[in-house]
Design a protein around this motif. Sequence first.
Motif, PDB file in Angstrom:
ATOM      1  N   ALA A 265      40.457  34.457  38.789  1.00 35.45           N
ATOM      2  CA  ALA A 265      40.607  35.287  40.125  1.00 35.45           C
ATOM      3  C   ALA A 265      39.210  35.455  40.763  1.00 35.45           C
ATOM      4  O   ALA A 265      39.325  35.518  41.992  1.00 35.45           O
ATOM      5  N   GLN A 266      38.251  35.758  40.073  1.00 38.66           N
ATOM      6  CA  GLN A 266      36.843  35.671  40.719  1.00 38.66           C
ATOM      7  C   GLN A 266      36.605  34.506  41.175  1.00 38.66           C
ATOM      8  O   GLN A 266      35.811  34.520  42.357  1.00 38.66           O
ATOM      9  N   GLU A 267      36.763  33.427  40.654  1.00 41.67           N
ATOM     10  CA  GLU A 267      36.294  31.982  41.157  1.00 41.67           C
ATOM     11  C   GLU A 267      37.263  31.829  42.447  1.00 41.67           C
ATOM     12  O   GLU A 267      36.502  31.325  43.400  1.00 41.67           O
ATOM     13  N   ARG A 268      38.561  32.186  42.333  1.00 40.80           N
ATOM     14  CA  ARG A 268      39.278  32.141  43.779  1.00 40.80           C
ATOM     15  C   ARG A 268      38.717  33.000  44.723  1.00 40.80           C
ATOM     16  O   ARG A 268      38.834  32.443  46.051  1.00 40.80           O
ATOM     17  N   GLY A 269      38.104  34.330  44.500  1.00 37.61           N
ATOM     18  CA  GLY A 269      37.765  35.049  45.515  1.00 37.61           C
ATOM     19  C   GLY A 269      36.397  34.255  46.185  1.00 37.61           C
ATOM     20  O   GLY A 269      36.143  34.171  47.496  1.00 37.61           O
ATOM     21  N   TRP A 270      35.490  33.701  45.439  1.00 32.88           N
ATOM     22  CA  TRP A 270      34.373  32.961  45.919  1.00 32.88           C
ATOM     23  C   TRP A 270      35.018  31.858  46.832  1.00 32.88           C
ATOM     24  O   TRP A 270      34.324  31.615  47.930  1.00 32.88           O
ATOM     25  N   ALA A 271      35.880  31.154  46.431  1.00 27.05           N
ATOM     26  CA  ALA A 271      36.375  30.043  46.957  1.00 27.05           C
ATOM     27  C   ALA A 271      36.827  30.404  48.331  1.00 27.05           C
ATOM     28  O   ALA A 271      36.616  29.592  49.609  1.00 27.05           O
ATOM     29  N   ALA A 272      37.603  31.522  48.478  1.00 26.24           N
ATOM     30  CA  ALA A 272      38.275  32.117  49.812  1.00 26.24           C
ATOM     31  C   ALA A 272      37.203  32.672  50.640  1.00 26.24           C
ATOM     32  O   ALA A 272      37.470  32.788  51.766  1.00 26.24           O
ATOM     33  N   GLY A 273      36.084  33.363  50.220  1.00 24.63           N
ATOM     34  CA  GLY A 273      35.111  33.572  50.952  1.00 24.63           C
ATOM     35  C   GLY A 273      35.180  35.284  51.218  1.00 24.63           C
ATOM     36  O   GLY A 273      35.009  35.798  52.055  1.00 24.63           O
ATOM     37  N   ASP A 274      36.185  35.942  50.317  1.00 23.97           N
ATOM     38  CA  ASP A 274      36.582  37.367  50.591  1.00 23.97           C
ATOM     39  C   ASP A 274      36.325  38.122  49.385  1.00 23.97           C
ATOM     40  O   ASP A 274      36.519  39.506  49.495  1.00 23.97           O
ATOM     41  N   ARG A 275      35.727  37.695  48.426  1.00 21.21           N
ATOM     42  CA  ARG A 275      35.559  38.573  47.298  1.00 21.21           C
ATOM     43  C   ARG A 275      34.598  37.750  46.548  1.00 21.21           C
ATOM     44  O   ARG A 275      34.641  36.577  46.083  1.00 21.21           O
ATOM     45  N   PHE A 276      33.297  38.465  46.240  1.00 16.32           N
ATOM     46  CA  PHE A 276      32.106  37.823  45.659  1.00 16.32           C
ATOM     47  C   PHE A 276      31.718  38.626  44.289  1.00 16.32           C
ATOM     48  O   PHE A 276      31.076  39.660  44.442  1.00 16.32           O
ATOM     49  N   GLY A 277      32.392  38.092  43.137  1.00  8.23           N
ATOM     50  CA  GLY A 277      32.050  38.890  41.905  1.00  8.23           C
ATOM     51  C   GLY A 277      30.943  38.396  41.180  1.00  8.23           C
ATOM     52  O   GLY A 277      30.824  37.159  41.159  1.00  8.23           O
ATOM     53  N   PHE A 278      29.976  39.293  40.774  1.00 12.92           N
ATOM     54  CA  PHE A 278      28.839  38.530  39.874  1.00 12.92           C
ATOM     55  C   PHE A 278      28.730  39.299  38.475  1.00 12.92           C
ATOM     56  O   PHE A 278      28.892  40.367  38.348  1.00 12.92           O
ATOM     57  N   ALA A 279      28.816  38.328  37.559  1.00 11.42           N
ATOM     58  CA  ALA A 279      28.281  38.656  36.069  1.00 11.42           C
ATOM     59  C   ALA A 279      26.845  39.227  36.237  1.00 11.42           C
ATOM     60  O   ALA A 279      25.933  38.616  36.794  1.00 11.42           O
ATOM     61  N   VAL A 280      26.559  40.244  35.824  1.00 18.01           N
ATOM     62  CA  VAL A 280      25.170  41.058  35.514  1.00 18.01           C
ATOM     63  C   VAL A 280      24.652  40.596  34.039  1.00 18.01           C
ATOM     64  O   VAL A 280      25.460  41.088  33.279  1.00 18.01           O
ATOM     65  N   LEU A 281      23.633  39.726  33.996  1.00 18.78           N
ATOM     66  CA  LEU A 281      22.998  39.447  32.656  1.00 18.78           C
ATOM     67  C   LEU A 281      21.898  40.070  32.471  1.00 18.78           C
ATOM     68  O   LEU A 281      21.056  40.250  33.542  1.00 18.78           O
TER      69      LEU A 281
ATOM     70  N   GLY B 190      27.188  43.880  32.720  1.00 21.43           N
ATOM     71  CA  GLY B 190      27.953  44.661  33.789  1.00 21.43           C
ATOM     72  C   GLY B 190      28.549  43.416  34.842  1.00 21.43           C
ATOM     73  O   GLY B 190      28.582  42.145  34.463  1.00 21.43           O
ATOM     74  N   ASN B 191      29.186  44.103  35.735  1.00 19.41           N
ATOM     75  CA  ASN B 191      29.773  43.345  36.965  1.00 19.41           C
ATOM     76  C   ASN B 191      29.393  44.236  38.223  1.00 19.41           C
ATOM     77  O   ASN B 191      29.349  45.215  38.153  1.00 19.41           O
ATOM     78  N   VAL B 192      29.426  43.374  39.391  1.00 14.19           N
ATOM     79  CA  VAL B 192      29.092  44.027  40.610  1.00 14.19           C
ATOM     80  C   VAL B 192      30.133  43.199  41.413  1.00 14.19           C
ATOM     81  O   VAL B 192      30.143  41.912  41.213  1.00 14.19           O
ATOM     82  N   VAL B 193      30.801  43.626  42.522  1.00 14.85           N
ATOM     83  CA  VAL B 193      31.443  42.887  43.221  1.00 14.85           C
ATOM     84  C   VAL B 193      31.530  43.251  44.821  1.00 14.85           C
ATOM     85  O   VAL B 193      31.467  44.405  44.998  1.00 14.85           O
ATOM     86  N   LEU B 194      31.485  42.401  45.680  1.00 16.70           N
ATOM     87  CA  LEU B 194      31.779  42.616  46.919  1.00 16.70           C
ATOM     88  C   LEU B 194      33.150  42.042  47.343  1.00 16.70           C
ATOM     89  O   LEU B 194      33.311  41.172  47.174  1.00 16.70           O
ATOM     90  N   LYS B 195      33.940  42.906  47.882  1.00 15.35           N
ATOM     91  CA  LYS B 195      35.341  42.588  48.109  1.00 15.35           C
ATOM     92  C   LYS B 195      35.761  43.164  49.677  1.00 15.35           C
ATOM     93  O   LYS B 195      35.191  43.788  50.244  1.00 15.35           O
ATOM     94  N   GLU B 196      36.833  42.261  49.951  1.00 14.61           N
ATOM     95  CA  GLU B 196      37.412  42.774  51.359  1.00 14.61           C
ATOM     96  C   GLU B 196      36.509  42.472  52.401  1.00 14.61           C
ATOM     97  O   GLU B 196      36.410  43.354  53.274  1.00 14.61           O
TER      98      GLU B 196
END
Length: 186
Positions: free
Chosen positions: A60-76, A89-95
Amino acid sequence: MNVPITLTTAATPTSSALTLRPWCVEDVTALVEAHQDRDFGRWTVSPIDSEDDGLRWVRAQERGWAAGDRFGFAVLEAGFDAVPPRLVGNVVLKEVASGKPSAQVGYWTAARARGRGVASRALETLTAWSFDAFGADGLECLELLHQVDNVASCRVAEKSGYRLDRIMPSAPPVYPLDGHLHMRRG
């Protein structure tokens, strides 16, 4: 849009540098492990109890990147002793959408990384990237919503420059309690 794949934060005296990058299938085991923490059940709407759940979530995170409307980042985080980076952790820009003045951010931190500034540093990095990447497309404001009883999230929001805007009424089952809506302008 030309989106950078990796973002980084500087190390602090008490914490290693962080790397933020898109989620990938190799993260599934660490993702499931992080979600074994009992607090995730209180704060998340998407329980991840198995490898299959984790794989669905990553896809689902990968689909968000492909659609350009949700950018989830794994925090390492790489340890001070040069161990391989581990998921903290995780951070995300959505909508987010061209011409839309606001978008939402979210985050979570693995139990082993809480209390060390990981969430606020990752959120600050995501915030700067969001305004840089989408400001020319009309992004003016980022919104952050958490339940009123999530005191730690409130501290992260305030530390990262997100001011409390208002209290939102509950919306069960996703938001069983009232929430704090924090905002930050670009």
